[in-house]
Every structure is written in structure tokens, then in C-alpha cells.
Enzyme design. Sequence first.
Site, PDB file in Angstrom:
ATOM      1  N   LYS A   1       0.826  -1.208   0.000  1.00 34.00           N
ATOM      2  CA  LYS A   1       0.000   0.000   0.000  1.00 34.00           C
ATOM      3  C   LYS A   1       0.861   1.259   0.000  1.00 34.00           C
ATOM      4  O   LYS A   1       0.683   2.162  -0.831  1.00 34.00           O
ATOM      5  CB  LYS A   1      -0.922  -0.019   1.225  1.00 34.00           C
ATOM      6  CG  LYS A   1      -1.935   1.111   1.218  1.00 34.00           C
ATOM      7  CD  LYS A   1      -2.685   1.219   2.541  1.00 34.00           C
ATOM      8  CE  LYS A   1      -3.256  -0.099   3.014  1.00 34.00           C
ATOM      9  NZ  LYS A   1      -4.619  -0.359   2.587  1.00 34.00           N
TER      10      LYS A   1
ATOM     11  N   ARG B   1      -2.975   2.618   8.710  1.00 31.29           N
ATOM     12  CA  ARG B   1      -3.233   1.330   8.060  1.00 31.29           C
ATOM     13  C   ARG B   1      -1.975   0.471   8.001  1.00 31.29           C
ATOM     14  O   ARG B   1      -0.862   0.982   7.937  1.00 31.29           O
ATOM     15  CB  ARG B   1      -3.696   1.545   6.616  1.00 31.29           C
ATOM     16  CG  ARG B   1      -5.023   2.250   6.475  1.00 31.29           C
ATOM     17  CD  ARG B   1      -5.287   2.540   5.001  1.00 31.29           C
ATOM     18  NE  ARG B   1      -6.314   3.531   4.802  1.00 31.29           N
ATOM     19  CZ  ARG B   1      -7.599   3.256   4.551  1.00 31.29           C
ATOM     20  NH1 ARG B   1      -8.004   2.004   4.464  1.00 31.29           N
ATOM     21  NH2 ARG B   1      -8.468   4.223   4.381  1.00 31.29           N
TER      22      ARG B   1
ATOM     23  N   GLY C   1      -7.466  -8.447   5.278  1.00 29.09           N
ATOM     24  CA  GLY C   1      -8.253  -8.635   6.492  1.00 29.09           C
ATOM     25  C   GLY C   1      -7.495  -9.228   7.656  1.00 29.09           C
ATOM     26  O   GLY C   1      -8.077  -9.484   8.704  1.00 29.09           O
TER      27      GLY C   1
ATOM     28  N   MET D   1      -4.753  -7.908   9.180  1.00 28.13           N
ATOM     29  CA  MET D   1      -4.200  -6.936  10.132  1.00 28.13           C
ATOM     30  C   MET D   1      -5.173  -5.777  10.321  1.00 28.13           C
ATOM     31  O   MET D   1      -6.248  -5.748   9.744  1.00 28.13           O
ATOM     32  CB  MET D   1      -2.834  -6.496   9.661  1.00 28.13           C
ATOM     33  CG  MET D   1      -1.814  -7.633   9.867  1.00 28.13           C
ATOM     34  SD  MET D   1      -0.166  -7.213   9.339  1.00 28.13           S
ATOM     35  CE  MET D   1      -0.421  -6.864   7.628  1.00 28.13           C
TER      36      MET D   1
ATOM     37  N   HIS E   1      -7.106 -44.354  -5.775  1.00 25.94           N
ATOM     38  CA  HIS E   1      -7.643 -44.833  -7.045  1.00 25.94           C
ATOM     39  C   HIS E   1      -8.584 -43.811  -7.665  1.00 25.94           C
ATOM     40  O   HIS E   1      -8.452 -43.442  -8.829  1.00 25.94           O
ATOM     41  CB  HIS E   1      -8.369 -46.167  -6.813  1.00 25.94           C
ATOM     42  CG  HIS E   1      -9.000 -46.728  -8.051  1.00 25.94           C
ATOM     43  ND1 HIS E   1     -10.347 -46.607  -8.316  1.00 25.94           N
ATOM     44  CD2 HIS E   1      -8.456 -47.367  -9.096  1.00 25.94           C
ATOM     45  CE1 HIS E   1     -10.613 -47.179  -9.473  1.00 25.94           C
ATOM     46  NE2 HIS E   1      -9.477 -47.645  -9.969  1.00 25.94           N
TER      47      HIS E   1
ATOM     48  N   SER F   1      12.259 -42.433 -17.511  1.00 24.39           N
ATOM     49  CA  SER F   1      11.065 -41.660 -17.217  1.00 24.39           C
ATOM     50  C   SER F   1      10.803 -41.787 -15.722  1.00 24.39           C
ATOM     51  O   SER F   1      10.642 -42.894 -15.203  1.00 24.39           O
ATOM     52  CB  SER F   1       9.881 -42.185 -18.023  1.00 24.39           C
ATOM     53  OG  SER F   1       8.733 -41.448 -17.695  1.00 24.39           O
TER      54      SER F   1
ATOM     55  N   CYS G   1       6.656 -39.100 -15.715  1.00 21.20           N
ATOM     56  CA  CYS G   1       5.297 -39.502 -16.064  1.00 21.20           C
ATOM     57  C   CYS G   1       4.464 -39.719 -14.815  1.00 21.20           C
ATOM     58  O   CYS G   1       3.384 -40.266 -14.855  1.00 21.20           O
ATOM     59  CB  CYS G   1       5.309 -40.747 -16.941  1.00 21.20           C
ATOM     60  SG  CYS G   1       6.064 -42.169 -16.156  1.00 21.20           S
TER      61      CYS G   1
ATOM     62  N   TYR H   1      11.346 -33.906 -21.352  1.00 28.63           N
ATOM     63  CA  TYR H   1       9.904 -33.666 -21.402  1.00 28.63           C
ATOM     64  C   TYR H   1       9.253 -33.963 -20.059  1.00 28.63           C
ATOM     65  O   TYR H   1       9.842 -34.619 -19.205  1.00 28.63           O
ATOM     66  CB  TYR H   1       9.248 -34.514 -22.494  1.00 28.63           C
ATOM     67  CG  TYR H   1       9.242 -36.000 -22.215  1.00 28.63           C
ATOM     68  CD1 TYR H   1       8.231 -36.582 -21.467  1.00 28.63           C
ATOM     69  CD2 TYR H   1      10.261 -36.814 -22.699  1.00 28.63           C
ATOM     70  CE1 TYR H   1       8.236 -37.935 -21.192  1.00 28.63           C
ATOM     71  CE2 TYR H   1      10.278 -38.169 -22.430  1.00 28.63           C
ATOM     72  CZ  TYR H   1       9.267 -38.723 -21.672  1.00 28.63           C
ATOM     73  OH  TYR H   1       9.276 -40.059 -21.376  1.00 28.63           O
TER      74      TYR H   1
END
Lengths: 913, 913
Positions: free
Chosen positions: A25, A98, A107, A109, A483, A796, A863, A883
Site C-alpha cells: 500500500k 493502516r 483482512g 491486520m 484410485h 522416465s 510420467c 519432457y
Amino acid sequence: MKYVYKFGGGKAEGKESMKNLLGGKGANLAEMAGHPSLRLPVPPGFTITTDVCTHYWQHKRTYPKGLRETVAANMKIVEKLAEKGFGDPSNPLLVSVRSGARKSMPGMMETILNVGLTEKTIPGLVAKTGNERFVYDAYRRLIMMYADVVMEKAAGVEAEEDMGIRRQLDRLMGEAKEKRGAKQDTDLSADDLKKLCVLFKERVQQVLGKPFPDEPMEQLWGSIGAVFASWMGKRAVSYRRIEGIPEEWGTAVTVQTMVFGNMGDDSATGVAFTRNPGTGDHRFYGEFLVNAQGEDVVAGIRTPQPINENSRTEQSQEAKSLEQLMPAVYKELHSIRDRLEKHYRDMLDLEFTIEHGRLYMLQCRVGKRNGPAAVRIALDMVKERLIKAPEAVMRVTPAQLDELLHPIVDPAAESTHKPVAKGLPAGPGGAKGMVVFNAQDAVAWAKAGKQVILVREETNPEDIEGMRAAQAILTARGGMTSHAALVARGWGKCCVVGCGALDIDTTKKRVAVDGITLAEGDWLTLNGSRGLVYAGSLPMRDADEGSEQLRDFLAMCNKLRKLKVRANADTPEDAARARAFGAEGIGLFRIEHMFYGKGSAVPLFFLRKMIVSKTLEERKRALAELYPHMKADIKATLQAMKGLPVTIRTIDPPLHEFVPHEAEKLAELAKSLDISLEDLEKRAAALRESNPMMGHRGVRLGVTYPEVTEMQVRAIFDATAELLKEGVKAFPEIMIPVVCNEKELDDQFAIVSQIHKEVLAEKGMRTLPHLVGTMIEIPRACLVSGRLAGVAQFFSFGTNDLTQMTFGFSRDDTGSFLGDYLNKNLLPGDPFQSIDQDGVGELMKISVERGRKVRKDLKIGICGEHGGEPVSVGFCHSLGFSYVSCSPFRVPIAILAAAQSAVKDSKGKKAKK
Amino acid sequence: MKYVYKFGGGKAEGKESMKNLLGGKGANLAEMAGHPSLRLPVPPGFTITTDVCTHYWQHKRTYPKGLRETVAANMKIVEKLAEKGFGDPSNPLLVSVRSGARKSMPGMMETILNVGLTEKTIPGLVAKTGNERFVYDAYRRLIMMYADVVMEKAAGVEAEEDMGIRRQLDRLMGEAKEKRGAKQDTDLSADDLKKLCVLFKERVQQVLGKPFPDEPMEQLWGSIGAVFASWMGKRAVSYRRIEGIPEEWGTAVTVQTMVFGNMGDDSATGVAFTRNPGTGDHRFYGEFLVNAQGEDVVAGIRTPQPINENSRTEQSQEAKSLEQLMPAVYKELHSIRDRLEKHYRDMLDLEFTIEHGRLYMLQCRVGKRNGPAAVRIALDMVKERLIKAPEAVMRVTPAQLDELLHPIVDPAAESTHKPVAKGLPAGPGGAKGMVVFNAQDAVAWAKAGKQVILVREETNPEDIEGMRAAQAILTARGGMTSHAALVARGWGKCCVVGCGALDIDTTKKRVAVDGITLAEGDWLTLNGSRGLVYAGSLPMRDADEGSEQLRDFLAMCNKLRKLKVRANADTPEDAARARAFGAEGIGLFRIEHMFYGKGSAVPLFFLRKMIVSKTLEERKRALAELYPHMKADIKATLQAMKGLPVTIRTIDPPLHEFVPHEAEKLAELAKSLDISLEDLEKRAAALRESNPMMGHRGVRLGVTYPEVTEMQVRAIFDATAELLKEGVKAFPEIMIPVVCNEKELDDQFAIVSQIHKEVLAEKGMRTLPHLVGTMIEIPRACLVSGRLAGVAQFFSFGTNDLTQMTFGFSRDDTGSFLGDYLNKNLLPGDPFQSIDQDGVGELMKISVERGRKVRKDLKIGICGEHGGEPVSVGFCHSLGFSYVSCSPFRVPIAILAAAQSAVKDSKGKKAKK
């Protein structure tokens, strides 16, 4: 050391880049007030730095030497700029005090307004404003806030429940309204408020044992101290813990001249966005209230008016706009909007107040926006040449992008409904449907055209058809890799798991939660991105997955990223979807997935035969029956990818997972094997394991049953050969899972090479393009990666299993303790969601180094579930992966994360230069 | 390059240190024949080097250039020294052709004797020896061996089963004997043998399509080739694989003049040891046969005679000794024995032949000995100043030392019995007893004074009493770290597990194996060191665990080693035993072990109450009931160790392990908790896990139930404080298991420190000596060891779990594939037996490095099963561990292994200088 930075009168000592010192601020106020290209009308004030906060907490809540004098001197300057005097009975200056942290903590402080109002200054203000009611309303607000925040909370007074000073004063005000027959605060007259202020001060003295201070400077220092104190308040501390904000950052305190939007009909207050935060539309957007204070806009008692035609909502059809009411002020505000956007090069959130027709800017910060808006603003700003592509890519968070990919619960509706339960956010987006309690019902109801949500204690492979038929899945047990979660995420389907508050009764077909009971057919709405469960049917918003915006944005990302992105896909449909999203191959095709879901009955039956076979002969017979199904399945997927690489993993799970549970299926199986049911049960029991995750699975199956590997490899090569003969490109990569040792690969690759030779001979071909590689998912595999790379052409990472073994956390069993670990902050997060870089990541690093040392061009991918999680994608990028691979619906997210990683890299390189 | 080394006539080109080139046999013959201080009567000959073997196999079974000429030249020299001619019709030289590898491979390769006997030389030998029968017997032996080894095997002729030439010739001989009514070979006359030789040669021609060669040189080269060929024979290859002998070593071939002990009563042949190999007694020991060949001694048809009084056995009470029969030869042999021992500085195994009263030495090598003999010889030779302590320590293998610590099956009895089954050698030594099929019977029968062996499918904690009562445990399932194995090894009790051949029927109380069925009460004998199961009752030999020899030997080891040795002990009795064996502390006291075995019923009941508690209150009540039992248990063990450190591990296993299985116990528990049985079963079911090994256990229990840690720590400190007040020293080390993260330690150590303060305050004491540390058993813990060492004062490696997680091998489930892995040579061994140095060891290395970097004086130990396995102990030594800890019965083994590691170190250092 400079502790105070002033601003106002077209100048400022601070600037936007000093956020760490001045808080968001303070820094933005300084920027608006002082930057040569802005010099906006900001009420004068000053900011006390975060360093003072640190000092305050390190030195028993005291201030650095000289601070009092500096603040006093700055107050003098503010008085001069405001042309008012702090405590001046005839022309009093009021200020707000402030908080302002480096990162917004909304909200969390405290704020105190109207500081400087005292018995002495009240008459002067009344005289100046000619509005006694306004002044006493301001005074009662000051007493309420100050007594609560400064005199009670910051002083560490512990009140009994419901006996806090704030509640007591609220009750006094309620009584006054009742006496008066007043409905709203505004129905109280100046006189009522005047009397109330007397009552308030009596009560403060009585409860807190001290009088309400009547000295402006005492009020000021009390307020400053209370803001610093609030940095260590319970709410702030717990918010920081969740958001990962370090304690040592501290908060700044901004003291600023009060301006009032409630000074009459030529006054107003409002908030605005430089562009529409819900759509990204490049038009000024905002709302305001005439004769009101900021908190009235937030409170929502009066319907705000639109600032212009473009901002009208259904509720504000009839209201006059600011443009209509105060055209000159609107023009000025609009021009400020233009200048600020050009200056900040981003969409901003503004707060303004009009006092007697004069415009003041009270706040400006980068505006929050939803996913579609973020994408559109990023694209537009590139077109407008405000920013370049790399910056645009950084402007959209993966979570925002994800919003475009799934239908979601309408945020407006969500904000007004309370969830009945919270679980783990296991599948993205939102969904609603009627509750059903088993897979058969889900299938039947869906066939009848109904939307259903499948509610289960937990799911298993036999529920697959029902899971597919349902809009979403909700389970009472299981974690992020249970699962249900795995399956749902793979399909991009909404899913909430581990929702322990559900008390499910499957026989009676009902579920009790949060005091209500839902029966079969009752509606439920789920937010799978946040794990929320709502009773009833909430409105939904469609996905944008096919939009031009998304396509353009991903194209921009694609140009920047280095990491390739593949998808985990097990069916030709998944493969096609993955391609559509831009996947450059399949990183994981789980061969065993043909035994789940649609069309799986026949092959699953043969698989089961194979599994419970006791002799090599029995097993070979079952394998021969299985072969055509497997070949067809693989062929269709290779075909869908048209020559892009498809990594096919040989069968991985412990075989026992496939043994049927129902008596009927067991009987059928026994019959087909021509053995007794008792015998079959014996065989099935022999397959059971104490810790199946570390049991007879993956390559270990291939080692003990080479004929199982043979059949799979044969299916892969036959499918490839047939496609090539048909003129379709195909490129399989054969991947062996659960490897801990290079000799396992020697053993399995010998089979691959033998079958390769055989197929070439049979088909009269010279070669079949393919690679052989291994999954890295066992800690030991990381350590011996040099040797593995001697035989494997690619790695992988299976980070699900790697995380399990590295932590010794069974992903199915973490439910009983992971919550406590996160609550106690013993872990920074669920390692199954984002890669644990210190442990699992360290093993990955070792593996990559050792592997690439032996084979420079080793292809390296991931993967596991982490392949679609942005932070993990960034980590893979930093390790030099070739990748990442993730479920099709996560492909765009991975693309974005990869692009962002590349941008960060080049920023880092520039910074080094 | 020199390919042939000759010896004989008091000279030799080779020597003992050339074993790699000449093989063990060739090198020792050269040493005996040629060393200036020996020059023993060795029949002249020469050795073809192992290099020739390598060449032979690398060059399509051909010889290096010039070898034929060199061999011919050496034959000439041998002829001269032997004063005979190879192929000389009147004075023929016969030679033996023998293999000889760097390391002895008994019976794995080929030998051909009597080479040089042909139609032409037979009459001359008959004339010279005057013994036609002897000559034709030698001839038929040559034909049999040569046809089999050279003409069939080495030539790669594959015969159908039972149709090999050897079997055919055996049958011909059998027929001849039958015709004659002869019982033994020796009953055949010269004439019979003469005819048989004719038949033999016809059959050879007929079956193998070639005549038996009648040229001495052809015979010689055929034999040499056959020996080289046998290096790649199936038996040799598989033996090398098991013993880890590299293929490239190759075998040498020794060609040596034949001498005959079967030339009449002035001839003899024998074997001797320079000291008694069964006791280590420092007296010449051996046996011989008059008028016999070496193979007759081995065949055991005639009872051998003792070489002196000291060598008499029960069987040879009446026989004349060599000392009595040929005093001069005996005297010469004895003096050779003395010279050889002084020269080799070790106990030797000798072969000698006496031909017409003349002594020849045919072989000499370091003699095999059993455990007690090894220890005694090592100690004696130090006293005799033949060797120094470091060498003596290297002379005893850990397996030999182990023989002293347990009763064993009498080796003589074992050599004449065939085991009915083979399992895994899970608990050391031997035992016999009557079969029982459940724990209750074991206890009842043992109370009735019977020796029993408990036979189970597998064991669980409820079998503990029965296991304790039994002499030994035999299970059909489970691996080296199954419950039965762990418990048995902890007690030093004989145990065989994973004996899959057993078909156990517990209801009918019988077990079928190898075609026989044993009922309850039938006798069984087990060799737990080798995993063998014998039907019936075999004679046993007592343990030497208390002997002076063992004490002296361990004292010698103690002076040399640097690594400390502790014991894993859970009871005061175990602790006392460990101290007696020389343990310098307890490296692992499993707090939960008080819930197994004797006296566990009451605490176990409270533990179970605690486990199934649902509220904090219920749990605290159960913990309070448990506390006095735990304190008493810990106090007794601390007391037994009198101030030596005792590492106490907080509760580790998944709680579900303790939930009772029997209905009766469940009912009792439900009653005491005042809940329904159904409710209890629900609670128990909720504790069940998919992969308990990676579930809610160890520190995770302490994190979720801090009150459980509190109670344990309280018990430890209270016990310590009480002892100190009683004037007894006590030093607990509190160890937290299953840690993956330093914050877990912060969390638990905060409890330790809080309770420490409380106890000090209550008892009015200043301090209680203790350490806090962690078990390293999760891969991640190794990677973040730097951080762990920041808070932990010691590490103790739990290599069982670390091996499980590093490999992803659940030790309870490896049974289904580990066998295939070992058979296919995919793993060098069971990693649960000896530390996998490449994987698990690498993690340990990383952990030690990172831990010691942060805390230089970090105490590091191991308390897994590997802590008593010699190779693993050596590995721990090499990593700079502070100590190893193992079950009490393994303490001497660990002491020896630690000493041997230190000796190897200083040898290595000397070598570097």
C-alpha cells in the site's frame, strides 16, 4: 537509517519498487503521488517502514530511537500539505492508520480511521462540515475500532467469549437502535449518536479500566502500535503459515490524511478495475456510492452505482453512473486510469474518494482477475505493445489457466453458499448431480439421462464404469493419489476424495454430513479444484477449453518453452485429446489400463486366467488369448499419435489387484480354468502380499514370467509392423517399470531384442523404429543410474512411487498422519502433489547426473502425477529434462509451466549479465 | 612368454606365490620340490600355466605357438629325473594329468591317471612290477577315464541319458563281475581285467566311432586338452558362479610322474594334516592304506589305518599305525611335516605315497579345519611365535567362529544323511526335537520335558511363547527377515524358514515333505546355519560359547579393532548375555518388545487398549496403566548394562500389528473398553493399512499421538533417575525411528526436553545423562542427513527398512521373486543378508558424509540385521562408523569382523608405504 517516507503534494520519498520496505500500500501510494509521470491527487501522508516492525518485535515492542521525533516532523508536513492541524480545534486534521505488508494479507491486520477526533476537535469539524451527524458517526466509529484494536487486542487483554469490548459496544448500539425503532445505523440521528458516544466511553472505562484517550497524539501512537502488534496476531500468524510468508518481513504503517466520501451529495467513494476482472474486456470497470464511506461499499447495504455504462449489472439497471452524475470527475478518473495502466503495464484495482467534488486516489494495486480475464488481458496487452510475450506468459498462473479447462461452479453462487464438507481437491473443476451409491446405479441413472455423482467410501477398479458414467466422484477415504483421484484426474473429471466428514450408509443408500442427510437422488455440487462439497444444485459455468484465447495463449507459450510436453494416455480417445491440447507424444501408456473401463471385460477375463495360472502351459494359453486384444489396443493408440512417440509401460501393478472380488466372477474364472473354486481361492490367496507396493510387480513380473513380457513386446512390435505396412507412422518406446538394477534391464531387453528379430523375420522388414528405456521410481535406480543408462535409451521418472519409497509413505495410508504433519508444519506440503525437491528431487538430480554422464543424449522425462503440477514442471526444467508427461487435461498447464520456467531462466541469465 | 614350469630333482621353476599362474596344486608342488629349505621328495613333473587356458579359450581351443615343443622338451627332462621313458616298452614312464585353479574347485574339473600305458608299454611294466593284475587294473582305469573325459565330454559328444560311455563301461564291468561271482573290483583277476580291457576298447570304438589311442603322446595331449576343456564344463561354470570365481582366471595343468602305493606291502598311500583339523590339537594327524591308490582311501571301502597313535579312531583301534609298520618312513614324513609347518606357518593338508618303501609327497595345501580347530590353531601359532596377532585374527573366518557359539549337528552324521528339504538358514546352529504344529503344544510339550521343533506355515507375535519353548523353528514361508527369522536370530536359536517343500496340515497335525509324512511327535533335525532339514534324530555337538579359547581369541580381536560392538537386546537377560560376549552397550532396545514373550500379557493388554482408543482421554488412561510396566522394563535393562549406553527406540511398528486376532481376546478388550465387539472390530479395521511398512508407524505415531511419546520418555527418565538415586549408573540414548525429516525430530525432541525438565524438577536433580538421536532407515533421511545431524546427537542405521525402501522390496513379499533373481544372477545375493553396497551403501555413505559435515563428533552406528554380518561390518568400518550392533549371539562375529577390518586397513596402509 530512514524510518519514515512521506508522500503528497506531487512528491514522494518512496516508490513502487520499495514494497519490501514500505509494504504494497505505502509503495503504491508513493508511486501514485510522486512519480513524475503520475503525480496523482493522493491525500498526503507518510509510511513507517517494515524495519520498524522488525525492531518493534526484536526489542520488546519498543521503537528505534528518534522515531517519535521523525513522526512528529512528518505530521507537521502533512498538516501543511492538508492545510489542517492535527488537534487544531477549528480546522482539525484526521488521519487513517493502516497496515501494509510486502504481500497483501487481506483482512489479517488492523486499520484505525478518524484518528485525531477528540472532544476538542469535534466542534471545529462540525463547524467546518456543517454536519453534526457525520462527525459523531465518525467519532463512534473511532471509539469502536480503537477500543477493540488498540485498547483490548494490542494490549493483550483477554476477554471471555462474547464479552469482548467490540461485542459490548455493538450491543449498546443495537439497544439504542431498538429504543429508537431504527432499522439501520443511518436511522440514528446526530443526537442519538452523540449520546451513544458518551455511553461508549463509559463502557470502555468500565470494561478496560482506562478512559478512551482524548489526545490526538496518544491516539496516533496507540494506533501505530496496534498495527505493528497485529503482525503477530493469531489470524495473521496462521495466514502467513499457510501462505508461506516469512515472519521477518513485517508490516509497514501508513498514516494518511482522511478524506470523506460521505460529506454530502457532491461526495462519493468507489472502487474500480482498469479492465473487467471477470472477462478481461479492455474497458474501465467499477462501482461507487454517493455520500458514503469505503466500508459502506464493502458492506453491501446499499446497491452500488456503475461508474459507466459498461459497468452496469442487473442490480444497477436504473442507477445513474458516475459518468452521468459527475462527468468532469469521471473524465479525470478515466484519464488517471489510462495513465496508471500505461505506467504499471497491468490491469489495476483502484480505490478513490470524491470529497466535495474533489477526486482523491486512495489505493492502487495490480488487480485480481479470474482465469479467462487473465488470459485475455495478457494477450491484449501484447497486442497493445504494453508487454512482450515472455511477460504475458508470466501474467497467467497455472491455476487461472486451469479455470478455462473445466466447467466450474459459478463463483458468485459459491460465494453465497457454505460448503457442507471439505475434502481433498482430487479432480479439477466443478460438477453437480444426483447422489448414487454404487457403480451400477451410476451407469443405470446416466443411461436414463440423469446427471449423477458417485459417492463411495473409496473406489476400486470394479467401480470404473460407474465413475465414467458419473459427473463427479466423491469419496470418504483416500488421498491425492488414491484410485478415485488417479482415475478422475486422468479423465479431467471433477473429484473430491478423503472427505472424512461423510458418513455413508451404502445399504440404506444415504449419506449424513454436517447435520443433514442426503438420500439417493438428492442433488450435490462439488468444487473439485478446492475440494468443496455443497448440498443442492448450484449454477455452473462452462469450460473454455476450445476457445481461441486458449489456443493463442498456448501458442505463445509454445514459442518460449524448451521442455517438451507429453500426455499420459491409455486409450485412442485420450491420445486424440492429448494431441488436440498440444501434447508432443505419449509419456505413459499403461498397458494394464486396457483391463479397466469400457470394453475391458473380455481381456480382463483372459488376464485373470493368466494371473491365476499355476503352470507355464496354463499361463501361455491365457497369454495367447490375451494377445489379439492387447495388439489391437496398442495399435489404435499408436495410430492416433501418427508417429509421435508413445511410451508403453509393460504391466506394472501387483497381479492380485486384478483378481475379482465377486463370487460370481470367481466361479466363472474357476470354471474356465477347469479348477475348483476352492483351488482358485487358494491361488488368489497366494498372490496376496503384506506390502503390495513393494511386492511382486513391474519388472519383477517380467523376470519371473518372461512369457508375459514376450507377449507384450510381441503385441507392440506386431502393431508397429502392421501400421508401417499400412503406411501409418508409429514409434513405440518400450518402458520397463520398478527397476532397481541394470541386470533386470539386461534380462528384459534381451527379450525385446529377441522378439524384434522374430517379428522382422516374419514380416520381412529391416527394422522397426523403437526405443527401450526404464522407469525411475525406486530409490536404488537413482543411485545406479549410471549403469542403467548403459543399457536404457531413456529414463522416465515415476515420481509417485519414488515419493512413496523415498519417504516411506504409502500413498494409500498417509491419511492417518499427513493431516497432522501439515497442521504441525512438519512438511511444507503433500509430497504427492508437488515434488519434494530436498529428498525426492535430490535423488532425481543424482539420477540425471549419473545417467547423462554415461549417455549424453539420454532422453529424460517424468510420467508421475507431478508432471502436470507447475512447480514440479519447473523443477524438471531446471534438471534439464527432455519432457514432462501428464494427464491430457493438464497438458496446457504443463505447457504454461514449461514456458514460465524458460522465461525465468532467461531473466536469470540477463540478471547475471 | 613362459608357458611351462618344471619341478623335481630338488629344483623347481615355480613357487608358492605363483598360484595365479600355476594354480594351487602346481604352485605348492613347485614350492615343496624346489624351495631351498624344503626340497622334498616330489615326483618330477611340470605345470602348464593358466595363461595357456585363457589362450585356449580365446583362440578356438588351440594352443600358443611352440607349446608342443616345450612340453616335449619338459617330458624329456621328466624322463631323465624319473629314470624312465615315456612310451619306453621296457621301462615305461606313466604320468598323471591334473587340473589346478587359483582357488580350489574340488571335483569340478577333470584328472586323468596312468597316461602312457599302451599295448607296447604294458609288457614292460608287467615285467618291471611283476604284477600283471596291477597293470591291467591301471589300464582299465585309464580307458574308463579317458573315454569318458577326453573322448566323450571334452569332444562335446552328447550322449542320451544313461548311455554315456562311462555308464556303458561300468555296466560291462558289472557284467564281468557277475559272471565271475565277484563282489568287489578287487575280486577280478588279472585275466578278467585283461579281457575286460579288450571289451572296453571294442565298446569305445563302437560308441564313439574312434579307437582308444595307443600312442602315449596322443594320450598326453588328449588329457591336457580335456583338462582345459573342463574349465568350461557345466559343473565348473555353475560352481564358479556360486563362488564368484571369474572365468578369466583359468586352470593350470600339471603333468607329473605317477608313483604307486599299490605296488605291494612295502607300498602305501595316505593323507595327513599337520595338526588335528577337528580340534586344532598340535599333533600330526592322518591315515593311510597299505598297497592302495589314492582313490581307494577316498572310496572308503577299506578302513584306513592311523599314521600314529594320536590318529586312532574307534574304527581303527586294532590297525597298525604307519609309525609301527614303517618307522623310518614315518620319521621322514614327520620331519617333513615339521619343516612344512615352519615354512608355511599354517596347518597343512598333505598327500603322500610310499612306493616300494620310498616316500613321495604328492600334494600340500593349507588344510581345511572346523571352527574350534581354527581358533585353537590361531591362538597356538601366536604362542609358538609362528604368526602374530593380526595374522591369527585373519586365520579364523566368521563362519568358523560361529560354529563355537551354537550346538551343531554332528558333521560326521550330517555327511551320511540326506536332507529331506532345504530352506533359508535363518537361525544359527543345529537342533533336534519332536514336531509340534502350534505354539500351545510347543509350550505344553516343553513343560512335559520334551524337546520340540515348532513347525508353522509362518509365525506371528502370538506364537512367541511357543517359539521360545521350542528347540528350533521351521516355517514353510517367509524370508531371512520374516518374523520367525528375526525372533530366532535375536535369541540365537536354530531356525529354518521359507522351506517351500513342506506341505503342512495344521488341523491334522502332520507335514508332508519329500515323499514322507511326519506326524506330531516325530523327530526332526535342523541345521539352521545351512537351512537343512533332516528326518529323524541326528547326533549333536555342544556349543563352545563359554570356552577359554573363545575368550582368548576375542580378547586378541578386541585389541586390534577400532569399531565398537554393541548388542540388540530387549530384556535384562539378553543384556547380560550381550555383556558376557563383550558388547560395549546396547545399540537397539525395542520398547515394543516388552509386548512379546514372557510376562507380556498384562502390558500387551494395556497397549491394545491404548491402540484402539478413540479419544485422547481413553488413550491417556491406557497409557497411564502401561507406564509402570514400561518403566520397570527399561530400568531392569539399564541396570544390567551398568552405565554402558542403552539405545532405546520409541515404539516403531504399525499399531495394527498388536491388535489381537482371537475372538476371545477381542471380547476381553471390548469389555475393558466398555464398547461393543462390533465397535472394536470397526476400530481395528480402521487401523488396517494397504502397505503397513510405509504406513502409520515410528515417529509418525509420536507426531499424531504426542502423549504416547511422552509416556515412553517419562518411563526412560524416571527409570534413569531412580537408578542414579540408587547409586547405579545409567545412560539411555533415546532414538526416534522412521524419520524422514528434521522437523519430526524437532517435534519429538521438544517432548523429550520438556519431560527431562519435569523429571529434574520432580526429583530435585540437576541433570540426567542421555543422548537424543534418530534411526536412519528411510532413503530421504540419508539425503537430508545434514539437517538431521543439526538436531540429532547420533544416527543408527536401520538397514532392514532402508533396504526395503531403497529396493522397493517388501521383506515379507520377496519370496515370490527373489529366488528367480538369484538364479538368474540379477542380484549378487539377498540384500537383507549382506548390505547392498552399491545402492543402500551409497545412501549410507551420503548420510555419513552429510551428517558428519554438520556434526563432526556424530555418533554413528547400525542396528539392522546386517550389524552382525561380517561383510557388512567391514563396510561399516570403512564408512567410519562408531559402532555396530547385532543380536547377542552375533557379537563375537561382529568383534572378529571388526578386528579383521582393522587388520586389512593397516595392511593396506603398509602396502601404500
